[in-house]
Design a protein around this motif. Structure first.
Motif, PDB file in Angstrom:
ATOM      1  N   ALA A  82       0.829  -1.200   0.000  1.00  0.00           N
ATOM      2  CA  ALA A  82       0.000   0.000   0.000  1.00  0.00           C
ATOM      3  C   ALA A  82       0.866   1.255   0.000  1.00  0.00           C
ATOM      4  O   ALA A  82       1.951   1.281   0.596  1.00  0.00           O
ATOM      5  CB  ALA A  82      -0.924  -0.003   1.221  1.00  0.00           C
ATOM      6  N   VAL A  83       0.402   2.283  -0.683  1.00  0.00           N
ATOM      7  CA  VAL A  83       1.099   3.572  -0.723  1.00  0.00           C
ATOM      8  C   VAL A  83       0.703   4.370   0.520  1.00  0.00           C
ATOM      9  O   VAL A  83      -0.469   4.423   0.893  1.00  0.00           O
ATOM     10  CB  VAL A  83       0.733   4.338  -2.016  1.00  0.00           C
ATOM     11  CG1 VAL A  83       1.307   5.746  -2.008  1.00  0.00           C
ATOM     12  CG2 VAL A  83       1.224   3.557  -3.227  1.00  0.00           C
ATOM     13  N   ASP A  84       1.691   5.020   1.143  1.00  0.00           N
ATOM     14  CA  ASP A  84       1.475   5.623   2.458  1.00  0.00           C
ATOM     15  C   ASP A  84       0.495   6.783   2.467  1.00  0.00           C
ATOM     16  O   ASP A  84      -0.315   6.905   3.389  1.00  0.00           O
ATOM     17  CB  ASP A  84       2.813   6.118   3.039  1.00  0.00           C
ATOM     18  CG  ASP A  84       3.758   4.974   3.356  1.00  0.00           C
ATOM     19  OD1 ASP A  84       3.276   3.845   3.538  1.00  0.00           O
ATOM     20  OD2 ASP A  84       4.979   5.211   3.420  1.00  0.00           O
ATOM     21  N   SER A 292       4.334  13.855   6.385  1.00  0.00           N
ATOM     22  CA  SER A 292       4.330  12.942   7.545  1.00  0.00           C
ATOM     23  C   SER A 292       5.367  11.834   7.403  1.00  0.00           C
ATOM     24  O   SER A 292       5.133  10.690   7.822  1.00  0.00           O
ATOM     25  CB  SER A 292       2.930  12.337   7.747  1.00  0.00           C
ATOM     26  OG  SER A 292       1.956  13.348   7.868  1.00  0.00           O
ATOM     27  N   ASP A 293       6.518  12.169   6.793  1.00  0.00           N
ATOM     28  CA  ASP A 293       7.617  11.204   6.597  1.00  0.00           C
ATOM     29  C   ASP A 293       7.175   9.966   5.831  1.00  0.00           C
ATOM     30  O   ASP A 293       7.688   8.856   6.044  1.00  0.00           O
ATOM     31  CB  ASP A 293       8.220  10.784   7.946  1.00  0.00           C
ATOM     32  CG  ASP A 293       8.917  11.932   8.651  1.00  0.00           C
ATOM     33  OD1 ASP A 293       9.465  12.802   7.938  1.00  0.00           O
ATOM     34  OD2 ASP A 293       8.916  11.971   9.892  1.00  0.00           O
ATOM     35  N   SER A 294       6.238  10.130   4.931  1.00  0.00           N
ATOM     36  CA  SER A 294       5.735   9.003   4.145  1.00  0.00           C
ATOM     37  C   SER A 294       6.785   8.509   3.167  1.00  0.00           C
ATOM     38  O   SER A 294       7.432   9.302   2.480  1.00  0.00           O
ATOM     39  CB  SER A 294       4.475   9.425   3.372  1.00  0.00           C
ATOM     40  OG  SER A 294       3.452   9.826   4.255  1.00  0.00           O
ATOM     41  N   HIS A 295       6.950   7.199   3.097  1.00  0.00           N
ATOM     42  CA  HIS A 295       7.936   6.600   2.193  1.00  0.00           C
ATOM     43  C   HIS A 295       7.429   6.493   0.759  1.00  0.00           C
ATOM     44  O   HIS A 295       8.213   6.308  -0.166  1.00  0.00           O
ATOM     45  CB  HIS A 295       8.326   5.213   2.702  1.00  0.00           C
ATOM     46  CG  HIS A 295       9.239   5.267   3.881  1.00  0.00           C
ATOM     47  ND1 HIS A 295      10.033   4.203   4.268  1.00  0.00           N
ATOM     48  CD2 HIS A 295       9.507   6.256   4.773  1.00  0.00           C
ATOM     49  CE1 HIS A 295      10.734   4.538   5.339  1.00  0.00           C
ATOM     50  NE2 HIS A 295      10.416   5.771   5.662  1.00  0.00           N
ATOM     51  N   SER A 296       6.113   6.561   0.587  1.00  0.00           N
ATOM     52  CA  SER A 296       5.521   6.526  -0.757  1.00  0.00           C
ATOM     53  C   SER A 296       4.342   7.485  -0.779  1.00  0.00           C
ATOM     54  O   SER A 296       3.502   7.458   0.124  1.00  0.00           O
ATOM     55  CB  SER A 296       5.083   5.106  -1.132  1.00  0.00           C
ATOM     56  OG  SER A 296       4.279   4.538  -0.116  1.00  0.00           O
ATOM     57  N   PHE A 315       5.271  12.101  -7.544  1.00  0.00           N
ATOM     58  CA  PHE A 315       5.242  10.668  -7.225  1.00  0.00           C
ATOM     59  C   PHE A 315       6.517  10.380  -6.465  1.00  0.00           C
ATOM     60  O   PHE A 315       7.606  10.769  -6.893  1.00  0.00           O
ATOM     61  CB  PHE A 315       5.204   9.888  -8.538  1.00  0.00           C
ATOM     62  CG  PHE A 315       5.372   8.389  -8.422  1.00  0.00           C
ATOM     63  CD1 PHE A 315       4.303   7.541  -8.663  1.00  0.00           C
ATOM     64  CD2 PHE A 315       6.597   7.816  -8.133  1.00  0.00           C
ATOM     65  CE1 PHE A 315       4.463   6.159  -8.609  1.00  0.00           C
ATOM     66  CE2 PHE A 315       6.770   6.439  -8.063  1.00  0.00           C
ATOM     67  CZ  PHE A 315       5.685   5.608  -8.297  1.00  0.00           C
ATOM     68  N   CYS A 316       6.415   9.712  -5.337  1.00  0.00           N
ATOM     69  CA  CYS A 316       7.619   9.359  -4.575  1.00  0.00           C
ATOM     70  C   CYS A 316       7.503   7.932  -4.052  1.00  0.00           C
ATOM     71  O   CYS A 316       6.464   7.531  -3.522  1.00  0.00           O
ATOM     72  CB  CYS A 316       7.812  10.322  -3.404  1.00  0.00           C
ATOM     73  SG  CYS A 316       9.315  10.015  -2.438  1.00  0.00           S
ATOM     74  N   CYS A 317       8.560   7.165  -4.248  1.00  0.00           N
ATOM     75  CA  CYS A 317       8.658   5.836  -3.642  1.00  0.00           C
ATOM     76  C   CYS A 317      10.086   5.672  -3.133  1.00  0.00           C
ATOM     77  O   CYS A 317      10.935   6.530  -3.355  1.00  0.00           O
ATOM     78  CB  CYS A 317       8.266   4.737  -4.625  1.00  0.00           C
ATOM     79  SG  CYS A 317       9.188   4.768  -6.166  1.00  0.00           S
ATOM     80  N   SER A 318      10.356   4.559  -2.473  1.00  0.00           N
ATOM     81  CA  SER A 318      11.637   4.453  -1.781  1.00  0.00           C
ATOM     82  C   SER A 318      12.033   3.001  -1.568  1.00  0.00           C
ATOM     83  O   SER A 318      11.458   2.078  -2.156  1.00  0.00           O
ATOM     84  CB  SER A 318      11.540   5.160  -0.428  1.00  0.00           C
ATOM     85  OG  SER A 318      10.652   4.438   0.429  1.00  0.00           O
ATOM     86  N   ALA A 331      11.883  10.418  -6.508  1.00  0.00           N
ATOM     87  CA  ALA A 331      10.719  11.272  -6.694  1.00  0.00           C
ATOM     88  C   ALA A 331      10.627  11.712  -8.150  1.00  0.00           C
ATOM     89  O   ALA A 331      11.646  11.893  -8.820  1.00  0.00           O
ATOM     90  CB  ALA A 331      10.793  12.494  -5.780  1.00  0.00           C
ATOM     91  N   PHE A 332       9.406  11.878  -8.621  1.00  0.00           N
ATOM     92  CA  PHE A 332       9.149  12.320  -9.991  1.00  0.00           C
ATOM     93  C   PHE A 332       8.201  13.505  -9.945  1.00  0.00           C
ATOM     94  O   PHE A 332       7.251  13.516  -9.154  1.00  0.00           O
ATOM     95  CB  PHE A 332       8.505  11.213 -10.819  1.00  0.00           C
ATOM     96  CG  PHE A 332       9.323   9.956 -10.923  1.00  0.00           C
ATOM     97  CD1 PHE A 332      10.086   9.701 -12.052  1.00  0.00           C
ATOM     98  CD2 PHE A 332       9.317   9.021  -9.894  1.00  0.00           C
ATOM     99  CE1 PHE A 332      10.823   8.528 -12.154  1.00  0.00           C
ATOM    100  CE2 PHE A 332      10.054   7.853  -9.981  1.00  0.00           C
ATOM    101  CZ  PHE A 332      10.816   7.607 -11.119  1.00  0.00           C
ATOM    102  N   VAL A 333       8.452  14.475 -10.782  1.00  0.00           N
ATOM    103  CA  VAL A 333       7.534  15.595 -10.970  1.00  0.00           C
ATOM    104  C   VAL A 333       7.151  15.586 -12.439  1.00  0.00           C
ATOM    105  O   VAL A 333       8.020  15.591 -13.311  1.00  0.00           O
ATOM    106  CB  VAL A 333       8.185  16.943 -10.606  1.00  0.00           C
ATOM    107  CG1 VAL A 333       7.170  18.073 -10.734  1.00  0.00           C
ATOM    108  CG2 VAL A 333       8.774  16.902  -9.204  1.00  0.00           C
TER     109      VAL A 333
END
Length: 424
Positions: A82-84, A292-296, A315-318, A331-333
């Protein structure tokens, strides 16, 4: 795009029509944007731990892509997480899209009285059933516009902005003057997807990135006797004297077929340009600030907030999704390009990322098919847009399926299978 020749029996040839370029090593990313001579800094970590999706998109948990994956039984080869969080840019600030009643009450997106009005509207949307006239409140949503539905509840412009772009996922404001049924269905889909995993967003994403999707389909193809060939160079579609596709030639060998399914790059004379996407790819050592320090994360910047004609997407994932080394974030913009200066155009989104260790810019043209598939037997997908979710792409795929087979794809499947493959 990565050349991908996928043969299913002797009747169809699919050339990378469904998914996208994934750079599975940091070295590949550097070679693509900086050239072969320059090497990535050691501080970025191990090259082999990176999986960078060049066209990043999250999957909405209750959407059609999940239904397609279950319908094809490809979920046995996939694992999701799940995405954060889902966020929206409003009045110069990053605000979380509320995921439950408590978050809604605390949200700065609306004042107290506006929250009451919005609550009534959300109840109407939640209770609306297309086949139950009692839930329609006397309104025919196939005729009444979204603007009229919203005005009935007296919602403010900022609320409309947030609902239309961060919940209904419209790319611009043209939906306001169109029949409201699609708008309401999109909001219901968001709410249903949010409820699936009781998380901070309605989105899921494969572990190890989107490259897992074409790999899973390739495995499934092999199980049913299909043949696939990867990284075939210079694929040329062959036609007979009547202009019908009869095969694909690469490296002096021709694979025969009756129909071709491909993306626009393989048949440039059968498509037309309709736009351009600008994108920034960033490597960081921290999450996006104020999330909130979300990783995704997905963060949508509605067009009005930026004075643009279309939305901008972050878009951000880690490492939490196994797409980067521990402690690293990708991260993508992205946005629909309105100028020839992507660095300037993407700056509002890039500035929200905080400090960036490395950044790469790219643009690509968007195309739509102009051919008659009934004549040439070529089925061409539309190019990927700037959105960071799959809904527009899947609509295109389903429409292509109907054209190819002459049948309507039945996606009324049990979604519990998706829960079994999602790691919360």
């Amino acid at each position: 795009m990565l050349n991908f020749l996928h043969i299913l029996s002797q009747h169809f040839i699919f050339i990378l029509f469904f998914l996208l370029l994934v750079l599975s090593l940091l070295l590949q990313l550097w070679k693509r944007f900086r050239g072969a001579d320059e090497k990535p800094p050691e501080g970025l970590g191990s090259s082999k731990e990176y999986n960078v999706d060049m066209i990043p998109k999250f999957i909405i948990a209750n959407g059609n892509l999940v239904r397609v994956l279950i319908h094809t039984d490809v979920t046995k080869y996939l694992n999701f997480k799940a995405v954060d969080g889902s966020f929206v840019y409003n009045k110069g600030k990053i605000c979380k899209v509320p995921a439950n009643d408590v978050e809604a009450l605390k949200s700065p997106l609306m004042g107290l009285f506006e929250k009451r009005r919005a609550r009534k509207f959300f109840i109407y949307v939640q209770d609306y059933e297309e086949n139950d006239p009692k839930s329609h409140e006397g309104l025919d949503l196939t005729k009444v516009t979204a603007r009229k539905i919203i005005s009935k509840y007296g919602l403010e412009d900022d609320t409309i902005d947030f609902i239309g772009h961060a919940l209904a996922l419209h790319q611009d404001d043209s939906y306001l003057d169109q029949p409201a049924l699609d708008f309401v269905k999109r909001m219901k889909l968001y709410a249903e997807s949010l409820a699936r995993f009781q998380g901070g967003s309605p989105y899921i994403y494969p572990l190890y990135g989107l490259g897992e999707l074409p790999q899973a389909f390739a495995r499934l193809s092999a199980v049913y006797g299909g043949t696939y060939m990867l990284n075939k160079p210079e694929c040329k579609v062959e036609f007979d004297a009547d202009g019908k596709a009869i095969g694909v030639t690469s490296e002096g060998e021709t694979a025969k077929c009756k129909k071709i399914v491909c993306d626009p790059s393989y048949l440039p004379d059968k498509v037309k340009k309709v736009g351009k996407v600008a994108r920034a790819i960033c490597i960081m050592s921290h999450p996006i600030p104020h999330t909130s320090d979300s990783h995704s994360v997905q963060l949508i910047l509605p067009q009005k907030q930026l004075g643009r004609k279309s939305d901008m997407y972050l878009f951000c994932c880690s490492y939490s999704h196994n797409v980067a080394p521990k402690g690293k974030y990708i991260a993508f913009v992205s946005t629909e390009a309105e100028t020839d200066k992507p660095e300037v155009e993407l700056k509002p989104g890039v500035d929200l990322l905080g400090s960036v260790e490395e950044i790469f810019y790219e643009t690509y043209d968007r195309y739509v098919p102009t051919n008659d598939s009934g004549v040439d037997h070529c089925f061409i997908s539309t190019s990927y847009d700037a959105t960071t979710h799959f809904e527009t792409t899947v609509d295109d795929v389903i429409a292509m399926y109907s054209k190819i087979t002459g049948k309507t794809l039945d996606l009324s499947v049990d979604l519990s299978a998706a829960s079994a493959t999602a790691d919360e």
